[in-house]
Motif scaffolding. Structure first.
Motif: not given
Length: 204
Positions: A129, A133, A158, A163-164, A167
């Motif tokens: 991840v 990113e 998530s 996570l942003d 995503i």
């Protein structure tokens, strides 16, 4: 792009479609990367697996995947046609940190990546991840639903991975071709939306 970059020399491929895209399949050790590539590939997948040795046990954490007897040491390679004129070339990355030096070459020219997550060892997908990113490579997280693992929802995963927003997190069975294909379709759609947004931003 008429051919995927980095296709193994001598691979038995049909004539190139109108468009071919390079996709990475990444994630932690034992998350199911080789299984996913093999289940969806319409050609015989190229694998670079070696049996786990006693020497490797001192550097490879097999906790939670004790039944695993082999590991990818370079990459897996496969191909799937999503629709007429569009094929995806799949490059499975090695999961152990001692092989991460290969990731830069494998990621060159990639449209996006699938990060496979195993909820028994969720922390193992953090490096993948972070990698995508930092390099602004579109990716989604696919939770490989092992029968013996506790079930978690996409929102829970998530949140756990921080996570942003935007995503995608999808649940899948890496052994099932239709499930794996759906993951890849979702990734292509996600990458396409991001590319369109970036183009609009650049025009604005």
């Amino acid at each position: 792009m008429n051919a995927a970059q980095g296709a193994p020399e001598g691979a038995a491929l049909d004539p190139d479609p109108e468009l071919s895209l390079k996709i990475l399949v990444a994630g932690g050790f034992g998350a199911g990367k080789t299984t996913l590539v093999g289940s969806v590939s319409e050609i015989r997948p190229l694998r670079t697996e070696e049996r786990l040795s006693e020497a490797g046990q001192s550097v490879d954490d097999t906790g939670g995947v004790d039944s695993k007897t082999s590991t990818t040491v370079a990459m897996d390679f496969g191909r799937i046609t999503i629709r007429d004129g569009l094929a995806l070339y799949l490059f499975g990355t090695p999961g152990q940190d001692r092989f991460w030096f290969l990731w830069d070459d494998l990621s060159e020219g990639a449209l996006g990546a699938v990060v496979l997550a195993d909820t028994r060892r969720l922390q193992d997908c953090f490096p993948a991840v972070d990698y995508f990113e930092r390099r602004a490579i579109p990716f989604l997280v696919a939770v490989n639903c092992f029968a013996e693992a506790r079930s978690y929802g996409a929102d829970e995963v998530s949140h756990a991975l921080d996570l942003d927003r935007g995503i995608p997190v999808v649940l899948c069975d890496a052994r099932d071709r239709d499930s794996g294909k759906e993951v890849l379709v979702r990734l292509v759609e996600h990458a396409g939306r991001l590319r369109s947004a970036r183009q609009l931003d650049s025009v604005g």
